[in-house]
Design a protein around this motif. Sequence first.
Motif, PDB file in Angstrom:
ATOM      1  N   ILE A  68      43.972  43.386  33.875  1.00 13.80           N
ATOM      2  CA  ILE A  68      42.932  42.722  34.650  1.00 13.80           C
ATOM      3  C   ILE A  68      41.763  43.649  34.985  1.00 13.80           C
ATOM      4  O   ILE A  68      40.620  43.201  35.122  1.00 13.80           O
ATOM      5  CB  ILE A  68      43.541  42.102  35.934  1.00 13.80           C
ATOM      6  CG1 ILE A  68      42.551  41.112  36.571  1.00 13.80           C
ATOM      7  CG2 ILE A  68      43.984  43.173  36.900  1.00 13.80           C
ATOM      8  CD1 ILE A  68      43.174  40.300  37.704  1.00 13.80           C
ATOM      9  N   LYS A  69      42.015  44.948  35.087  1.00 14.70           N
ATOM     10  CA  LYS A  69      40.929  45.881  35.404  1.00 14.70           C
ATOM     11  C   LYS A  69      39.875  45.902  34.300  1.00 14.70           C
ATOM     12  O   LYS A  69      38.683  46.064  34.567  1.00 14.70           O
ATOM     13  CB  LYS A  69      41.490  47.282  35.640  1.00 14.70           C
ATOM     14  CG  LYS A  69      42.285  47.412  36.937  1.00 14.70           C
ATOM     15  CD  LYS A  69      42.772  48.836  37.160  1.00 14.70           C
ATOM     16  CE  LYS A  69      43.562  48.937  38.456  1.00 14.70           C
ATOM     17  NZ  LYS A  69      44.074  50.324  38.680  1.00 14.70           N
ATOM     18  N   VAL A  70      40.322  45.736  33.064  1.00 12.86           N
ATOM     19  CA  VAL A  70      39.391  45.686  31.936  1.00 12.86           C
ATOM     20  C   VAL A  70      38.468  44.480  32.073  1.00 12.86           C
ATOM     21  O   VAL A  70      37.253  44.575  31.870  1.00 12.86           O
ATOM     22  CB  VAL A  70      40.161  45.620  30.598  1.00 12.86           C
ATOM     23  CG1 VAL A  70      39.195  45.430  29.426  1.00 12.86           C
ATOM     24  CG2 VAL A  70      41.001  46.871  30.398  1.00 12.86           C
ATOM     25  N   LEU A  71      39.052  43.340  32.437  1.00 17.49           N
ATOM     26  CA  LEU A  71      38.267  42.120  32.622  1.00 17.49           C
ATOM     27  C   LEU A  71      37.301  42.262  33.787  1.00 17.49           C
ATOM     28  O   LEU A  71      36.146  41.807  33.711  1.00 17.49           O
ATOM     29  CB  LEU A  71      39.198  40.926  32.851  1.00 17.49           C
ATOM     30  CG  LEU A  71      38.537  39.569  33.055  1.00 17.49           C
ATOM     31  CD1 LEU A  71      37.741  39.165  31.820  1.00 17.49           C
ATOM     32  CD2 LEU A  71      39.586  38.501  33.383  1.00 17.49           C
ATOM     33  N   ALA A  72      37.758  42.886  34.863  1.00 15.03           N
ATOM     34  CA  ALA A  72      36.897  43.083  36.031  1.00 15.03           C
ATOM     35  C   ALA A  72      35.676  43.917  35.673  1.00 15.03           C
ATOM     36  O   ALA A  72      34.543  43.599  36.076  1.00 15.03           O
ATOM     37  CB  ALA A  72      37.689  43.754  37.149  1.00 15.03           C
ATOM     38  N   GLU A  73      35.876  44.962  34.911  1.00 17.62           N
ATOM     39  CA  GLU A  73      34.754  45.803  34.493  1.00 17.62           C
ATOM     40  C   GLU A  73      33.803  45.035  33.587  1.00 17.62           C
ATOM     41  O   GLU A  73      32.574  45.134  33.708  1.00 17.62           O
ATOM     42  CB  GLU A  73      35.285  47.051  33.771  1.00 17.62           C
ATOM     43  CG  GLU A  73      36.016  48.019  34.688  1.00 17.62           C
ATOM     44  CD  GLU A  73      36.628  49.179  33.930  1.00 17.62           C
ATOM     45  OE1 GLU A  73      36.399  49.271  32.696  1.00 17.62           O
ATOM     46  OE2 GLU A  73      37.330  49.999  34.554  1.00 17.62           O
ATOM     47  N   LYS A  74      34.359  44.247  32.692  1.00 14.89           N
ATOM     48  CA  LYS A  74      33.551  43.491  31.744  1.00 14.89           C
ATOM     49  C   LYS A  74      32.680  42.449  32.427  1.00 14.89           C
ATOM     50  O   LYS A  74      31.547  42.182  31.997  1.00 14.89           O
ATOM     51  CB  LYS A  74      34.460  42.821  30.712  1.00 14.89           C
ATOM     52  CG  LYS A  74      33.731  42.078  29.614  1.00 14.89           C
ATOM     53  CD  LYS A  74      34.714  41.545  28.576  1.00 14.89           C
ATOM     54  CE  LYS A  74      33.974  40.851  27.436  1.00 14.89           C
ATOM     55  NZ  LYS A  74      34.906  40.339  26.403  1.00 14.89           N
TER      56      LYS A  74
END
Length: 274
Positions: free
Chosen positions: A51-57
């Motif tokens: 989910i952290k990847v999605l948050a950054e994106k």
Amino acid sequence: MAYNLLKGKRGIITGALDENSIAWKVAEKAHEEGATFVLTNAPIAMRMGEIKVLAEKTGSEIIPADATNVDDLTNLFVKSQEVLGGKIDFVLHSIGMSVNIRKKIPYAESNYEYFMKGIDVSAMSLHKMLSVARKLDAINEWGSVVALTYMAAQRTYPFYTDMADIKAMLESIARSFGYHYGIEKKVRINTVSQSPTKTTAGSGIKGFGDFFDFANEIAPLGNADAASCADYCVSLFSDLTRMVTMQNLFHDGGYSSTGISMEIMNKLGLENAE
């Protein structure tokens, strides 16, 4: 192509586990259409996912919450308004779990403690979420809540076991709460019954691959993928569907309206059947 359908709208998206999940695709599409939102999932799911990847994106903040815990949900709605700078316009409920399925327990032999856990996580969580939002007056008038479901709530699929009953309850909650929230605040609540979709969760169901192929050959348009489901959810978040509420909406390429297809008949050797 972006049309800015959600420009200026604020939301909460639950259930984004990895890039194969529908919630992940919804977040990407909502961001593309101009929305700002927070991402949430249970702490254990967050440790397993990306989910952290999605948050950054998407430039989003993450607020952990157990959707079965009213205190967690209260914190989620309070902090979301603080982070986003106002009330919520849309919510995606993309939460589903069956311990009976995970442990391959047949439906007729269901473990009832597991059954109740599935109800709490996958259906009652929607009621709790809506109840908290209503109590806090956290959703704007004409806001939109969408929950993901499956047609096993209407038809029997033996491999779907207790999740079929749980999804039926989810859809009933959407209708019942949709009535009350609609009268009070014009908040609309719908469920989307999606095609079999190659997500991490869906692929874990026994026989999923064969059924995916079967449904794909029944549906005139073929199975709807996660990206097209995201498009549909975004349309339901937008003002273009402001008079749609309390509906279970089939997004399945026509599968739910097709009795049999010639492709399946031919495979069964019934092409000359009368």
